[in-house]
Write a protein that holds these residues in place. Structure first.
Motif, PDB file in Angstrom:
ATOM      1  N   ALA A 123      -5.927   6.106  -6.700  1.00 54.20           N
ATOM      2  CA  ALA A 123      -6.422   4.727  -6.722  1.00 54.20           C
ATOM      3  C   ALA A 123      -7.922   4.674  -6.480  1.00 54.20           C
ATOM      4  CB  ALA A 123      -5.684   3.888  -5.677  1.00 54.20           C
ATOM      5  N   GLU A 124      -8.420   5.553  -5.617  1.00 57.42           N
ATOM      6  CA  GLU A 124      -9.847   5.585  -5.311  1.00 57.42           C
ATOM      7  C   GLU A 124     -10.629   6.462  -6.274  1.00 57.42           C
ATOM      8  OE1 GLU A 124      -9.804   6.867  -1.264  1.00 57.42           O
ATOM      9  OE2 GLU A 124      -9.328   4.858  -0.483  1.00 57.42           O
ATOM     10  N   ARG A 125      -9.934   7.081  -7.224  1.00 61.48           N
ATOM     11  CA  ARG A 125     -10.537   7.908  -8.273  1.00 61.48           C
ATOM     12  C   ARG A 125     -11.310   9.087  -7.680  1.00 61.48           C
ATOM     13  NH1 ARG A 125     -13.255   4.363 -12.890  1.00 61.48           N
ATOM     14  NH2 ARG A 125     -12.982   6.366 -13.969  1.00 61.48           N
ATOM     15  N   THR A 126     -10.774   9.650  -6.596  1.00 60.85           N
ATOM     16  CA  THR A 126     -11.403  10.830  -5.991  1.00 60.85           C
ATOM     17  C   THR A 126     -10.687  12.116  -6.364  1.00 60.85           C
ATOM     18  OG1 THR A 126     -10.096  10.542  -3.960  1.00 60.85           O
ATOM     19  CG2 THR A 126     -12.271   9.502  -4.032  1.00 60.85           C
ATOM     20  N   ASP A 185       0.845  -1.188   0.000  1.00 65.90           N
ATOM     21  CA  ASP A 185       0.000   0.000   0.000  1.00 65.90           C
ATOM     22  C   ASP A 185       0.881   1.239   0.000  1.00 65.90           C
ATOM     23  OD1 ASP A 185      -1.600   2.259   1.004  1.00 65.90           O
ATOM     24  OD2 ASP A 185      -3.131   0.736   1.373  1.00 65.90           O
ATOM     25  N   ARG A 235      -3.232   7.295  -2.953  1.00 70.50           N
ATOM     26  CA  ARG A 235      -4.492   6.635  -2.633  1.00 70.50           C
ATOM     27  C   ARG A 235      -5.662   7.377  -3.288  1.00 70.50           C
ATOM     28  NH1 ARG A 235      -6.758   2.933   0.321  1.00 70.50           N
ATOM     29  NH2 ARG A 235      -4.801   2.270   1.257  1.00 70.50           N
ATOM     30  N   ARG A 236      -5.618   8.690  -3.338  1.00 69.99           N
ATOM     31  CA  ARG A 236      -6.698   9.451  -3.973  1.00 69.99           C
ATOM     32  C   ARG A 236      -6.841   9.075  -5.446  1.00 69.99           C
ATOM     33  NH1 ARG A 236      -5.870  15.655  -2.645  1.00 69.99           N
ATOM     34  NH2 ARG A 236      -7.650  15.801  -4.086  1.00 69.99           N
ATOM     35  N   ARG A 279      -0.882   9.297   0.664  1.00 71.36           N
ATOM     36  CA  ARG A 279      -2.301   9.659   0.611  1.00 71.36           C
ATOM     37  C   ARG A 279      -2.677  10.214  -0.765  1.00 71.36           C
ATOM     38  NH1 ARG A 279      -1.176  10.452   6.076  1.00 71.36           N
ATOM     39  NH2 ARG A 279      -0.286  12.530   5.803  1.00 71.36           N
TER      40      ARG A 279
END
Length: 313
Positions: free
Chosen positions: A301-304, A11, A298-299, A295
């Motif tokens: 990866a989460e498509r945010t 991760d 991660r944004r 972080r």
């Protein structure tokens, strides 16, 4: 100097920031004091070990930076030859840097090296888009998608953006799309908005939307496979490609840039020049502290994330 270190494929939030002595350039190299390092979806894939390239551990992610050449103050941007961009200082070959035009910020310069480089490569080396053609961009609220909207607009195309949220669709409209839609009933929606079918589809998303967009191509249409941010690699039916003389084209800017770094540098130089002249209008990227690299990944990866993120020291 400070840099982000990936010690294991896991991760991205397990990335560390370490302090080390400032780098010393070898002959033919320069040290760039980084003001902005581009963050991309692929950086997270590499950190997790989910990409076709697996650099030796430990390594520092990041493929594009912008800042100043140490000791000279010269504003430059550079593509990293073997990752390493998530740092306050980097060494790069002297012939790999490109000048950043006046009026172009470091964040914009860094964030466009890969995204706009990929799209410019797609629309100049892999397909040709003519003025007035109908270009559909999937994932139009992301970094590649917004670059595709802007580059197609600058080339005189009529752009239909496809994005998953209202914020992303508004960003695509601001970038120059004539219209923006979601993914519902995608084939029929594309045909309705393009007056019968698209001439070109730019797809960095993959997944089930890919086949729907392929089926929405008009006769002689071209489908650009750019990536798979959905996490799903589609199986495109060959009979749909055959029908109406459609073409599916792969766009691997990364492989091309590593194979021909001089050409990639020239393309990046041309992109920054067009931005400096106002021909291309990339949105301002969102700055994120270097310590928050995990972080930021991660944004993606989460498509945010909407648009591009850059790490700042």
């Amino acid at each position: 100097m400070r840099r982000v270190v990936c010690r294991e494929f896991a991760d991205p939030e397990r990335l560390e920031v370490v302090e080390e002595p400032d780098p010393v350039p070898a002959p033919g190299e320069v040290v760039v004091e980084v003001e902005a390092a581009a963050v991309a979806f692929v950086d997270g894939l590499i950190a997790r070990g989910g990409y076709q390239l697996r650099p030796p551990l430990p390594f520092t992610p990041g493929s594009a930076v912008a800042g100043t050449v140490a000791g000279t103050g010269r504003r430059v941007a550079a593509l990293m030859p073997s990752f390493g961009g998530f740092a306050t200082h980097v060494t790069v070959p002297a012939d790999a840097v490109v000048p950043v035009p006046d009026g172009v910020g470091a964040g914009t310069a860094a964030s466009t090296m890969e995204g706009y480089g990929t799209v410019s490569y797609a629309l100049t080396h892999r397909v040709a888009v003519r003025p007035g053609e109908r270009v559909v961009v999937l994932g139009a609220g992301g970094g590649i998608g917004l670059a595709a909207v802007d580059c197609a607009r600058a080339g005189g195309a009529r752009v239909l953006a496809v994005a998953s949220t209202g914020d992303k669709r508004r960003a695509a409209l601001a970038a120059g799309a004539e219209a923006a839609i979601g993914y519902d009933d995608l084939k029929d929606a594309i045909r309705a908005h393009t007056g019968g079918g698209a001439d070109v589809v730019v797809d960095p998303v993959g997944g089930p939307s890919a086949e729907a967009a392929l089926r929405a191509l008009d006769a002689g249409g071209r489908f650009c496979v750019v990536g798979f941010t959905s996490g799903e690699i589609p199986r495109l039916p060959a009979n749909v490609v055959l029908l109406r003389n459609r073409t599916v084209v792969g766009v691997d800017w990364g492989d091309w840039s590593r194979t021909d770094p001089a050409a990639a540098r020239d393309l990046a130089d041309a992109v920054l020049g067009r931005i400096g002249r106002g021909e291309l209008r990339p949105p301002e990227p969102e700055p994120v502290p270097l310590d928050d690299a995990g972080r930021a990944l991660r944004r993606y990866a989460e498509r945010t994330a909407v648009g591009k993120l850059v790490l700042v020291p």
